[in-house]
Design a protein around this motif. Structure first.
Motif, mmCIF file in Angstrom:
data_model
loop_
_atom_site.group_PDB
_atom_site.id
_atom_site.type_symbol
_atom_site.label_atom_id
_atom_site.label_comp_id
_atom_site.label_asym_id
_atom_site.label_seq_id
_atom_site.Cartn_x
_atom_site.Cartn_y
_atom_site.Cartn_z
ATOM 1 N N HIS A 170 4.937 4.817 -1.233
ATOM 2 C CA HIS A 170 4.400 5.625 -0.716
ATOM 3 C C HIS A 170 3.301 6.747 -0.437
ATOM 4 N N GLU A 171 2.901 7.047 -1.693
ATOM 5 C CA GLU A 171 1.681 8.171 -1.299
ATOM 6 C C GLU A 171 0.223 7.195 -1.058
ATOM 7 N N GLY A 172 0.380 5.798 -1.433
ATOM 8 C CA GLY A 172 -0.793 4.904 -0.664
ATOM 9 C C GLY A 172 -0.648 4.912 -0.111
ATOM 10 N N CYS A 173 0.299 4.539 1.065
ATOM 11 C CA CYS A 173 0.501 4.560 2.346
ATOM 12 C C CYS A 173 -0.116 5.814 3.619
ATOM 13 N N GLU A 174 0.486 7.125 2.709
ATOM 14 C CA GLU A 174 0.116 8.184 3.755
ATOM 15 C C GLU A 174 -1.066 8.663 3.384
ATOM 16 N N ALA A 175 -1.747 8.209 1.578
ATOM 17 C CA ALA A 175 -3.133 7.826 1.993
ATOM 18 C C ALA A 175 -4.403 7.727 2.564
ATOM 19 N N LEU A 209 11.005 -3.111 -4.546
ATOM 20 C CA LEU A 209 11.136 -3.034 -5.367
ATOM 21 C C LEU A 209 10.476 -1.818 -5.388
ATOM 22 N N VAL A 210 9.132 -2.113 -5.502
ATOM 23 C CA VAL A 210 7.941 -1.395 -4.819
ATOM 24 C C VAL A 210 7.609 -0.510 -4.036
ATOM 25 N N LEU A 211 8.514 -0.565 -2.961
ATOM 26 C CA LEU A 211 8.615 0.582 -1.864
ATOM 27 C C LEU A 211 10.040 1.554 -2.294
ATOM 28 N N ASP A 212 10.565 1.092 -2.981
ATOM 29 C CA ASP A 212 11.335 2.279 -4.038
ATOM 30 C C ASP A 212 10.156 3.189 -4.564
ATOM 31 N N THR A 229 -7.914 2.444 -11.013
ATOM 32 C CA THR A 229 -7.379 3.768 -10.378
ATOM 33 C C THR A 229 -6.030 2.883 -9.060
ATOM 34 N N LYS A 230 -5.660 1.838 -9.897
ATOM 35 C CA LYS A 230 -4.191 1.818 -9.277
ATOM 36 C C LYS A 230 -3.491 2.159 -9.346
ATOM 37 N N SER A 231 -1.865 2.039 -8.944
ATOM 38 C CA SER A 231 -0.689 2.555 -9.060
ATOM 39 C C SER A 231 -0.963 0.767 -10.189
ATOM 40 N N PRO A 232 -0.474 1.880 -11.819
ATOM 41 C CA PRO A 232 0.160 1.116 -12.857
ATOM 42 C C PRO A 232 1.085 0.612 -12.261
ATOM 43 N N LEU A 233 2.042 1.408 -12.077
ATOM 44 C CA LEU A 233 3.502 0.548 -12.244
ATOM 45 C C LEU A 233 3.508 -0.675 -11.361
ATOM 46 N N VAL A 234 2.903 -0.348 -10.173
ATOM 47 C CA VAL A 234 3.003 -2.353 -9.029
ATOM 48 C C VAL A 234 1.983 -2.715 -10.026
ATOM 49 N N LEU A 235 0.719 -2.506 -10.346
ATOM 50 C CA LEU A 235 0.516 -4.029 -11.076
ATOM 51 C C LEU A 235 1.260 -4.084 -11.828
ATOM 52 N N LYS A 236 1.968 -3.671 -13.021
ATOM 53 C CA LYS A 236 3.215 -3.678 -13.845
ATOM 54 C C LYS A 236 3.926 -4.898 -12.986
ATOM 55 N N LEU A 237 5.088 -4.796 -11.683
ATOM 56 C CA LEU A 237 5.125 -5.398 -10.710
ATOM 57 C C LEU A 237 4.358 -6.526 -10.069
ATOM 58 N N LEU A 238 3.561 -6.505 -9.689
ATOM 59 C CA LEU A 238 3.109 -7.815 -9.009
ATOM 60 C C LEU A 238 2.560 -8.385 -10.399
ATOM 61 N N LYS A 239 2.262 -8.588 -11.341
ATOM 62 C CA LYS A 239 2.195 -9.310 -12.465
ATOM 63 C C LYS A 239 2.995 -10.113 -12.809
#
Length: 265
Positions: free
Chosen positions: A248-253, A240-243, A206-216
């Protein structure tokens, strides 16, 4: 290639956002040989390309073994240079590919994980293990030592003195001991193992696949850097994540008191 793959030694299936890889040599206790490793690599590559798959699970067929090791007869059939060029070349490439995969990986350790089995789980992100399972690096009892990345990965993941004891003695350890050492995340009753693994995988999916990729990538690269360089790398990566739209979807949610909907961009 179809949604599910059925090769001789490895099968795959897609369950929603989960990709499942099963090493399917139960009569050989899922021992690894070159064809099996190449099929593992093909299965991983298929899931890496499939945007529907967000988390990859790896397990063994049957209820006895995850991977009981390498194929000893196969190993015994080669001298050193042939082994280096054939089996060792392939196993190092494939395990490194799992380690560098941008998608989270979960090892579902359903039974014996010895030798190459423990070396494979060392290359996976999260490891859930059946309470009855045994783990270990028994190569020393054959006049060998772990040669599929095990010597280097284990000393980076558990205390050096404990890693040396495991490799010097070749002793098997219980699932509980593996958890206490930090080799596995937790031990689970066998009849609950798959449900617990898939529930965890679905939560991660359910987490962002893009952020998981960059985190890994941040964790993998940072672990190989001195602290100062690793902190600078983290600083750049979170920028880079904040771009991303997902950040921003996560923060707004959160501010809107609703569940986020991550799109991977």
């Amino acid at each position: 290639m179809g949604k599910n793959m059925n090769m001789e030694n490895v099968t795959t299936k897609v369950e929603g956002p989960l990709g499942v890889i099963t090493i399917n040599r139960p009569q050989q206790l899922n021992a690894l040989d070159v064809p099996t490793l190449e099929q593992l690599e093909a299965a991983l590559a298929e899931f890496e390309r499939n945007n529907e798959v967000r988390v990859i699970l790896v397990t063994g067929a049957g209820d006895k073994a995850f991977v009981a090791g390498g194929d000893i007869a196969d190993l015994n059939s080669r001298k050193g240079l042939a082994h280096y060029n054939e089996f060792a070349e392939v196993v190092h490439r494939v395990f490194r590919r799992f380690e560098e995969c941008d998608k989270p990986t979960i090892g579902v350790i359903n039974g014996w994980a010895l030798g190459g089995g423990t070396e494979l789980l060392l290359a996976l992100d999260i490891r859930l293990v059946a309470e009855e399972a045994k783990l270990g690096l028994p190569e020393i009892t054959l006049g060998l030592f772990p040669g599929a990345g095990g010597t280097q990965r284990i000393i980076r993941q558990i205390p050096l003195c404990r890693a040396k004891e495991l490799m010097f003695t070749g002793d098997h350890i219980t699932a509980g001991e593996a958890v206490s050492l930090g080799l596995c995340n937790r031990a689970v009753p066998r009849d609950q193992l798959w449900n617990e693994a898939t529930e965890l995988a679905r939560r991660i999916a359910t987490k962002s696949p893009l952020v998981l990729k960059l985190l890994k990538r941040n964790l993998r690269h940072g672990s190989e850097m001195p602290l100062g360089a690793a902190l600078a790398h983290e600083q750049a990566m979170i920028g880079l994540v904040l771009d991303s739209n997902d950040a921003h979807e996560g923060c707004e949610a959160f501010l809107d008191k609703r569940a986020p909907s991550f799109k991977g961009n």
